[in-house]
Design a protein around this motif. Structure first.
Motif, short mmCIF file in Angstrom:
data_model
loop_
_atom_site.label_atom_id
_atom_site.label_comp_id
_atom_site.label_asym_id
_atom_site.label_seq_id
_atom_site.Cartn_x
_atom_site.Cartn_y
_atom_site.Cartn_z
N PRO A 1 28.69 -33.35 15.09
CA PRO A 1 28.39 -31.99 15.57
C PRO A 1 29.36 -31.72 16.93
O PRO A 1 29.32 -32.78 17.55
N ALA A 2 29.55 -30.42 17.09
CA ALA A 2 30.38 -30.28 18.28
C ALA A 2 30.53 -28.77 18.56
O ALA A 2 30.19 -27.91 17.49
N ASP A 3 30.72 -28.29 19.69
CA ASP A 3 30.53 -27.15 20.10
C ASP A 3 31.77 -26.16 19.37
O ASP A 3 31.63 -24.97 19.42
N TRP A 4 32.63 -26.61 19.03
CA TRP A 4 33.95 -25.66 18.55
C TRP A 4 33.81 -25.53 17.13
O TRP A 4 34.43 -24.96 16.73
N LEU A 5 32.70 -26.12 16.42
CA LEU A 5 32.56 -25.71 15.02
C LEU A 5 31.88 -24.28 14.68
O LEU A 5 31.13 -23.76 15.67
N SER A 6 32.62 -23.60 13.58
CA SER A 6 31.99 -22.52 13.61
C SER A 6 30.79 -22.11 13.10
O SER A 6 30.52 -22.95 11.89
N PRO A 7 29.92 -21.32 13.33
CA PRO A 7 28.48 -21.02 12.80
C PRO A 7 28.64 -20.48 11.36
O PRO A 7 29.87 -19.79 11.04
N ARG A 8 27.83 -20.70 10.26
CA ARG A 8 28.12 -20.10 9.00
C ARG A 8 26.60 -19.43 8.85
O ARG A 8 25.62 -20.11 8.23
N PRO A 9 26.47 -18.10 9.04
CA PRO A 9 25.41 -17.15 8.83
C PRO A 9 25.00 -17.10 7.42
O PRO A 9 25.82 -17.15 6.45
N ILE A 10 23.72 -17.32 6.98
CA ILE A 10 23.36 -17.34 5.76
C ILE A 10 22.04 -16.13 5.89
O ILE A 10 21.11 -16.22 6.60
N PHE A 11 22.43 -15.15 4.91
CA PHE A 11 21.51 -13.72 5.03
C PHE A 11 20.46 -13.94 3.93
O PHE A 11 20.66 -14.47 2.83
N PHE A 12 19.29 -13.57 4.08
CA PHE A 12 18.16 -13.42 3.25
C PHE A 12 17.25 -12.25 3.54
O PHE A 12 17.28 -11.65 4.34
N LEU A 13 16.72 -11.81 2.54
CA LEU A 13 15.76 -10.53 2.66
C LEU A 13 14.41 -10.87 3.16
O LEU A 13 13.59 -12.03 2.69
N THR A 14 13.82 -10.06 3.92
CA THR A 14 12.38 -10.15 4.22
C THR A 14 11.54 -8.77 4.10
O THR A 14 12.32 -7.76 4.12
N MET A 15 10.34 -8.81 4.40
CA MET A 15 9.59 -7.61 4.54
C MET A 15 9.05 -7.58 5.75
O MET A 15 8.62 -8.79 6.43
N LYS A 16 8.84 -6.52 6.53
CA LYS A 16 8.53 -6.40 7.94
C LYS A 16 7.52 -5.19 7.79
O LYS A 16 8.18 -3.96 7.51
N GLY A 17 6.47 -5.08 8.56
CA GLY A 17 5.71 -3.90 8.76
C GLY A 17 5.11 -3.36 7.56
O GLY A 17 4.93 -2.42 7.38
N THR B 1 0.62 -1.05 0.25
CA THR B 1 0.04 0.06 0.12
C THR B 1 0.69 1.19 0.05
O THR B 1 0.42 2.31 -0.25
N GLN B 2 2.11 1.07 0.46
CA GLN B 2 2.99 2.35 0.45
C GLN B 2 4.53 1.78 0.55
O GLN B 2 4.77 0.82 1.01
N LEU B 3 5.52 2.52 -0.17
CA LEU B 3 6.75 2.36 0.10
C LEU B 3 7.40 3.12 1.10
O LEU B 3 7.15 4.19 1.42
N SER B 4 8.53 2.28 1.88
CA SER B 4 9.20 3.04 2.91
C SER B 4 10.53 2.48 2.91
O SER B 4 10.85 1.30 2.18
N GLN B 5 11.61 3.29 3.41
CA GLN B 5 12.96 2.83 3.40
C GLN B 5 13.35 1.49 4.04
O GLN B 5 14.33 0.82 3.58
N ASP B 6 12.44 1.26 5.08
CA ASP B 6 12.80 0.12 5.83
C ASP B 6 11.84 -0.94 5.99
O ASP B 6 11.92 -1.92 6.33
N MET B 7 11.12 -0.90 4.55
CA MET B 7 10.12 -2.48 4.61
C MET B 7 10.90 -3.52 4.12
O MET B 7 10.47 -4.56 4.36
N VAL B 8 12.13 -3.37 3.46
CA VAL B 8 12.88 -4.79 3.27
C VAL B 8 14.05 -4.39 4.14
O VAL B 8 14.84 -3.54 4.04
N GLN B 9 14.13 -5.91 4.88
CA GLN B 9 15.21 -5.75 5.92
C GLN B 9 15.80 -7.26 5.58
O GLN B 9 15.19 -8.11 5.51
N PRO B 10 17.19 -7.26 6.06
CA PRO B 10 18.04 -8.55 5.96
C PRO B 10 17.75 -9.34 7.30
O PRO B 10 17.41 -8.83 8.28
#
Length: 400
Positions: free
Chosen positions: A236-252, A210-219
């Motif tokens: 699996p072990a606690d010393w393994l390094s996490p591997r973050p994967i980013f994706f886009l979402t819409m909020k509000g 319904t409207q566009l805003s600067q922060d409507m799309v967020q990682p």
């Protein structure tokens, strides 16, 4: 947050003449920004300049979001912050959305229009082809995020079929008796052996914000804590390094939906069928969700008046604090915290002394008219004999 100090047009795979033509202009088409202006770099060297030829290396990957700290220097990249939503652009979009609604009504005079807003986040088109790990759904012409009408029709059909068969989750129901004939009229069917083909009579239009805003799309982020384990290389072990994967979402974000009715000879306006389709669509969006990761809460939508508002956390009243020093004697002028036990003038309070010892029934002088029972206050005391007791106190101030 630090600025986008990694964002440089030269670090995109655009042709040289295109970069020159863009210059310092800020992109208003988010699809072009995301799909054509992705930044490339080695994961461990995002702070360094790289040549376009380095794209041939398998170590190179595209990024739309990155944060790191190298040699006390913060490096930050967030492509969503480079989307330029100017006031002129917002006004142009408002006019476009109005014209879009009028065009839908002109195409199907018997139609319904309604708005729904996101209950939390929506992840659209994560499986779309993309230079990143995950894609996103943008309008192919105008570049803004949207909900394709074909997707809306497909999810509504799935929900309606489950509801008719009694398999739909949740308690949402279409008012009145749900009939298989309505399902056939709304969605139609494929040509079967008897050649009884029926065209669906409800048209699902694309749903636009319904409207566009600067922060409507967020990682957003998925954080795989055991990547080596899932790849079959290590346990699996606690010393393994996490591997973050980013994706886009819409909020509000609120979306505008349009449903159109395709009449048949001799049929009325189709108001009942439109309402049935609307209820099926709303139930599907509210109970099942749209897009990816619906099993963990993404993709749900609500009417604006029914949108979830998180309750305020109850205020936790802090406890009064003792003072350290078990063997210390009281002196005139020492300051302590206390809890009011009896309001008035003078008031009475329990003073919290050294370590864990409380001193009840101490009269508090001063402007105590506004004090209430259980208020935590700060007082200055008068010491008793040999500094072993507190004889009285005066009010310094209210803590809480």
């Amino acid at each position: 947050m630090v600025t986008n100090n990694l964002y440089k047009l030269d670090r995109t795979a655009l042709p040289g003449d295109t970069k020159k033509a863009i210059g310092n202009d800020k992109p208003e088409n988010f699809a072009l920004l995301f799909n054509r202006m992705g930044h490339f770099a080695k994961k461990e060297e995002l702070s360094q300049e790289l040549e376009v030829d380095s794209l041939l290396s398998q170590e190179i990957k595209f990024h739309f979001f990155h944060k790191s700290r190298v040699s006390k220097q913060d490096y930050h990249l967030d492509l969503t912050k480079k989307w330029h939503v100017s006031e002129r652009f917002k006004k142009d979009y408002e006019n476009f959305l109005k014209n879009y609604g009028e065009a839908a009504k002109a195409l199907r005079p018997n139609s319904l229009e309604f708005d729904l807003e996101t209950d939390w986040r929506i992840a659209l088109g994560m499986g779309n082809a993309s230079v990143y790990e995950n894609g996103f759904t943008f309008h192919p012409t105008y570049g803004m995020p949207y909900l394709p009408g074909s997707s809306l029709k497909g999810m509504t059909r799935h929900w309606a079929k489950a509801e008719i068969e009694g398999k739909a989750e949740g308690k949402a129901e279409v008012e009145g008796e749900v009939k298989a004939e309505d399902y056939l009229k709304v969605f139609g069917n494929e040509q079967d052996e008897s050649k009884n083909f029926h065209q669906g009579q409800i048209l699902f239009f694309d749903a636009l914000p319904t409207q566009l805003s600067q922060d409507m799309v967020q990682p957003d982020i998925m954080n795989n804590h055991y990547p080596d384990y899932y790849e079959g290389n290590k346990p699996p072990a606690d010393w393994l390094s996490p591997r973050p994967i980013f994706f886009l979402t819409m909020k509000g974000v609120s979306f505008q939906f349009h449903l159109g009715y395709i009449p048949r000879d001799g049929e009325a306006t189709g108001v009942g069928l439109l309402e049935t389709a609307k209820q099926w669509l709303k139930c599907a969006l509210e109970e099942a969700g749209v897009g990816a990761k619906t099993a963990v809460g993404y993709g749900r939508m609500r009417d604006k008046e029914d949108a979830y508002v998180s309750p305020k956390e109850p205020e936790m009243k802090r406890e009064p604090q003792f003072k350290e020093g078990r063997t210390k004697k009281f002196k005139n002028g020492d300051k302590f915290e206390a809890v009011v036990t009896k309001p008035g003038r003078p008031a009475t309070a329990t003073v919290y002394g050294y370590e864990d010892k409380k001193h009840p029934n101490i009269q508090i002088a001063g402007r105590t008219d506004t004090l209430k029972a259980e208020d935590i206050i700060r007082v200055t005391i008068q010491a008793g004999k040999q500094g072993k007791t507190i004889s009285s106190a005066s009010l310094d101030g209210i803590i809480s």
